[in-house]
Structures are given as C-alpha cells and as structure tokens.
Enzyme design. Structure first.
Site, PDB file in Angstrom:
ATOM      1  N   TYR A  21      39.408  35.620  42.602  1.00  0.00           N
ATOM      2  CA  TYR A  21      38.583  35.693  41.811  1.00  0.00           C
ATOM      3  C   TYR A  21      38.375  37.356  40.614  1.00  0.00           C
ATOM      4  O   TYR A  21      37.857  36.761  39.469  1.00  0.00           O
ATOM      5  CB  TYR A  21      37.782  35.965  42.254  1.00  0.00           C
ATOM      6  CG  TYR A  21      36.143  35.852  41.691  1.00  0.00           C
ATOM      7  CD1 TYR A  21      35.762  34.528  41.523  1.00  0.00           C
ATOM      8  CD2 TYR A  21      34.968  37.137  41.318  1.00  0.00           C
ATOM      9  CE1 TYR A  21      34.287  34.900  40.974  1.00  0.00           C
ATOM     10  CE2 TYR A  21      34.275  37.053  41.285  1.00  0.00           C
ATOM     11  CZ  TYR A  21      33.910  35.936  40.517  1.00  0.00           C
ATOM     12  OH  TYR A  21      32.576  36.069  40.082  1.00  0.00           O
TER      13      TYR A  21
ATOM     14  N   SER B  40      31.996  39.037  35.190  1.00  0.00           N
ATOM     15  CA  SER B  40      31.636  39.150  36.255  1.00  0.00           C
ATOM     16  C   SER B  40      31.748  40.682  36.860  1.00  0.00           C
ATOM     17  O   SER B  40      32.552  41.510  36.060  1.00  0.00           O
ATOM     18  CB  SER B  40      32.191  38.862  38.272  1.00  0.00           C
ATOM     19  OG  SER B  40      32.030  39.418  38.879  1.00  0.00           O
TER      20      SER B  40
END
Ligand code: NAP
Length: 266
Positions: A160, A146
C-alpha cells in the site's frame, strides 16, 4: 472569496463510499455536476441518490459502475462523463484498496491487487480523462494519496505504501507533461479519516488513534473534500505537482511525548 465551481464537471473514482463520497459531496454541495464510480453498482447507485439529495443543483449527481484497474472500464467511465456532464473539468482519482499483509506472507496476487487499483488505476483514470481535461482548458487532476508511504510506514502496508508513494512519482512527471494542456496535477495526503469502515471499529478504537494526533481528533471526509475543492478552484490554478497533507498534524511529533508535552505547555 473563491470563484464558484458551480457547473464544473467533476468525476470522482471510488466516490461511492468513504473519502471519495465525501469529496463528491463537497463538490455537489457547491453546485458542481458530479459523476461517481465504484465496482459495486448497488452501493454507487444509493450513494449517488444520497448525494443528489444534498446537492446545490439536484439532478446533477449520477454514478457509473467501473473498475479502475481495468483500462477498458476507465475509458468507458470517461466516455460516460463526457456524455453526461458535457466534459471533465476535474478528475479526483481516489479509488483505492488497503488490504493488510506482512511482507513475509505477501503473494503476487495481493501485490497486484493493491498496485493494480491504487497505482495502475490512477494512471488508467488520468489517461482516459486526458482528452476531456485538455478540452476543459482548466483541467484539474486531484489524487488521493496518503501519509502512509510518502511520509510514514505501517506494518502490513508495504504494498500500500509503495502504491501511495508511487502516485506522487507519477504526479510530478505528469504535472510537467500536462502543463502545456493547462492541466494541473496535485495530491491530497489524508491521515486517519473516519469512513464507514473505521466507524464500525467503534469509539474506543477512534479515541485510541486520536491520541497520537496533535489536533486530537480523526479527520472527516469533509476535511479531505475541502482540500480537493481548493485545488479545483480558479485561485489554485498556479499550483501543480504539489501535495497537501490533511492529517491534524499526525506526522509532526517526534514521539508521543511531544503531544503530551504540548498539553502541559497549554
Ligand atoms: P473506502 O471507504 O474503502 O472506499 C473506497 C472506494 O473506492 C469505494 O467507493 C470503492 O467502491 C472504490 N474502489 C475500490 N477499489 C476500486 C476499483 N478497483 N475500482 C473502482 N473503485 C474502487 O476507502 P477510503 O478510506 O475512503 O479510501 C479512499 C482513498 O483514500 C484510497 O485511495 C485510500 O488509499 C485513501 N486514504 C484513506 C485514508 C483513510 O483514513 N480512510 C487515509 C489515507 C488515504 P467499490 O468497493 O464498490 O469498488
């Protein structure tokens, strides 16, 4: 013209929804044999049927129920890929979760859930597929990381972000360790991609998010699928331990004014 990947054996974890389903779709439409995974077997079964209907070689897309945070499930998924696809040429380690929690409120269970799926799940998936990837002679591991973590931050996503940056730390050493087996390990870093979950938030939400992206649109799952497809091609065989950011330029502007200034400049 790239060499066709038709007939290659491709395993996509978390291929039952969202980005993983998009990656699986691009490979299936280009003639690969594709096995998708997810924890919910009903969702994965339906996705496999849908993807098979679009496939260049119908009958070559199937699913297996597996939780990547379980080492045993990863071993079973790799064994089924070997049996059904005749090997594994490409592993797309994509399964991931992104529950929101501020640092002050984060419990150990929340941290374990995110690191267990996103980071340990990546390691378990790659480990389980190693023998088959080595036998392929041109094994490819493609991680879905990401921009959040490796490049940017977002409140509620400390765990995350750590998991997504952790995938890249794993990738760089794995790329060196696996090079003698002719396995490459690379990562795609998506920006904001339209998935079923995001689409449910409505057009206003998507338009608001698009305003901070220089290309003025959110990404599609195909945008990520084609980056993964490129990394799987014969022609990308000399690339390892690298990242491709697919974000419409989202990480580039210093401020939102930079985007407005570009509009003014034509
Ligand atoms: P999504 O729509 O929620 O899909 C997640 C997929 O992973 C589903 O197939 C899900 O199926 C599976 N999954 C989740 N936990 C799993 C587990 N423990 N074991 C096996 N499968 C599991 O999410 P997404 O947005 O497509 O995200 C996919 C990946 O892209 C993630 O790694 C995420 O971090 C990354 N990413 C997404 C975006 C974005 O804008 N969407 C941006 C950057 C990065 P089950 O729930 O049935 O298990």
């Amino acid at each position: 013209m790239f060499t066709s990947i038709a007939g290659r054996a491709v395993l996509v974890t978390g291929g039952s929804r969202g980005i993983g389903k998009g990656i699986a779709s691009v490979f299936a439409r280009n003639g690969a044999k594709v096995l998708i995974t997810g924890r919910d077997s009903d969702v994965a079964r339906a996705a496999a049927a849908e993807l098979d209907a679009l496939a260049a070689n119908p009958g070559e897309v199937s699913f297996v129920q597996a939780d990547v945070s379980s080492r045993e499930d990863c071993r079973r998924m790799a064994a089924i890929a070997q049996e059904r696809l005749g090997g594994i040429d490409v592993l797309c380690a994509n399964a991931g979760v992104f529950p929101d929690s501020r640092l002050a409120d984060m419990t150990e269970e929340m941290l374990d859930e995110v690191l267990g799926t996103n980071l340990k799940g990546t390691v378990f998936s790659v480990q389980a597929c190693l023998p088959a990837l080595a036998r392929s002679g041109r094994g490819r591991v493609i991680l879905t990381s990401s921009i959040t973590g490796p490049i940017t931050g977002y409140p509620g996503w400390t765990h995350y972000g750590a998991s997504k940056a952790g995938q890249l730390g794993f990738m760089r050493t794995a790329a060196i360790e696996l090079a003698p087996s002719r396995i490459t390990v690379n990562a795609v870093l998506p920006g904001n991609i339209i998935t079923e979950g995001l689409a449910e938030l409505g057009e206003d939400y998507a338009a608001h998010m698009a305003a901070s992206i220089p290309l003025r649109r959110l990404g599609s799952v195909d945008d990520i699928g084609y980056a993964a497809l490129f990394l799987a091609t014969e022609e990308a065989g000399y690339i390892t331990g690298q990242t491709i950011v697919v974000d419409g330029g989202q990480v580039l502007p210093e401020t939102l004014e930079a985007i407005a200034a570009a509009e003014g400049g034509g």
